[in-house]
Enzyme design. Structure first.
Site, PDB file in Angstrom:
ATOM      1  N   SER A 223      94.062  94.132 106.005  1.00 41.46           N
ATOM      2  CA  SER A 223      92.643  94.839 105.988  1.00 41.46           C
ATOM      3  C   SER A 223      92.564  95.508 107.367  1.00 41.46           C
ATOM      4  O   SER A 223      93.689  96.212 107.823  1.00 41.46           O
ATOM      5  CB  SER A 223      91.531  93.586 105.884  1.00 41.46           C
ATOM      6  N   HIS A 224      91.497  95.202 108.216  1.00 36.19           N
ATOM      7  CA  HIS A 224      91.442  95.843 109.307  1.00 36.19           C
ATOM      8  C   HIS A 224      92.347  95.376 110.522  1.00 36.19           C
ATOM      9  O   HIS A 224      92.488  96.268 111.541  1.00 36.19           O
ATOM     10  CB  HIS A 224      90.028  95.511 109.791  1.00 36.19           C
ATOM     11  N   CYS A 225      92.841  94.329 110.617  1.00 39.94           N
ATOM     12  CA  CYS A 225      93.969  93.933 111.468  1.00 39.94           C
ATOM     13  C   CYS A 225      95.343  94.002 111.011  1.00 39.94           C
ATOM     14  O   CYS A 225      96.322  93.199 111.436  1.00 39.94           O
ATOM     15  CB  CYS A 225      93.702  92.467 111.891  1.00 39.94           C
TER      16      CYS A 225
END
Length: 243
Positions: A223-225
């Site tokens: 995801s975002h990381c």
């Protein structure tokens, strides 16, 4: 600033995501520093150790600051990698500078698509209440299901929200097509397939891919990381692109 890698290697500037610091690159710097001289900056006005004497409120302020940093380092031709808000800043800077040879964007906030409506409901309680429950909830939300968030990184994340003061008050935006048509450096855009910050990840990837000098790739199982969740994949893609 954290520096590592051969002093005579091509310079690689790293711009972290908002509300963390240069240490977020712990999963990437060991690999990248084998081929590049890394300069991982604590963005002025964020939770890192850079000292901010007054709020940073315009993109132009950020551009002036980054140009002054590069002047002090004696760097004119750089590779630039930015994550999230650091990605937006890197893109904004590259649109107004001829110092960037190649640009890598890791899930740059907005830029190519609006924010998800969920994002402010996750972010603002953490900033307002500085409560461990909300901070942990925000942190976990940015990782794909099944991926274990790094605990050492979380402790820094927690301390930043509890004790830090945000002086970076630049509001990111979705860039207009006529702005992005000015982008000169060859660009690599990496986004996790389970990204949560965009209203539509597919729309962000589709909009970016419509520009001939932007290469876009969706990374599975993150995801975002993404730079920590799928570090091996991200490290290899970035190294190959920059080389």
């Amino acid at each position: 600033m954290i520096s590592c890698g051969p002093v005579d290697a091509p310079p690689l500037i790293l711009m972290h995501g908002m509300t963390v610091s240069s240490t977020m690159w712990f999963a990437n710097a060991p690999d990248w520093s084998e081929k590049f001289r890394i300069y991982a900056l604590d963005i002025i006005g964020d939770f890192g150790k850079s000292e901010c004497l007054k709020p940073i409120s315009t993109p132009q302020d950020i551009d002036v600051w980054l140009n002054e940093v590069l002047d002090a380092l004696g760097l004119d031709d750089i590779f630039l990698v930015g994550h999230s808000m650091g990605g937006w800043i890197s893109l904004q800077f590259s649109l107004n500078s001829n110092r960037v040879k190649k640009l890598v964007l890791l899930a740059p906030v907005m830029s190519f698509a609006p924010l998800s409506w969920k994002f402010p409901f996750k972010l603002f309680p953490s900033l307002w209440f500085r409560n461990s429950f909300f901070i942990r909830d925000l942190y976990n939300w940015m990782f794909a299901k099944g991926n274990n968030p790094d605990e050492i990184l979380y402790q820094q994340f927690l301390n930043g929200y509890k004790y830090g003061k945000i002086q970076l008050r630049v509001v990111p935006k979705v860039f207009e097509r006529k702005e992005l048509e000015r982008l000169l450096p060859e660009t690599l855009l990496l986004i996790g397939e389970q990204e949560v910050v965009y209203s539509s990840t597919k729309k962000a990837a589709r909009n970016a891919s419509s520009f001939p000098n932007i290469k876009t790739k969706l990374i599975p199982n993150c995801s975002h990381c993404l730079s920590a969740e799928q570090k091996n994949v991200v490290n290899e893609l970035v190294t190959d692109f920059l080389r």
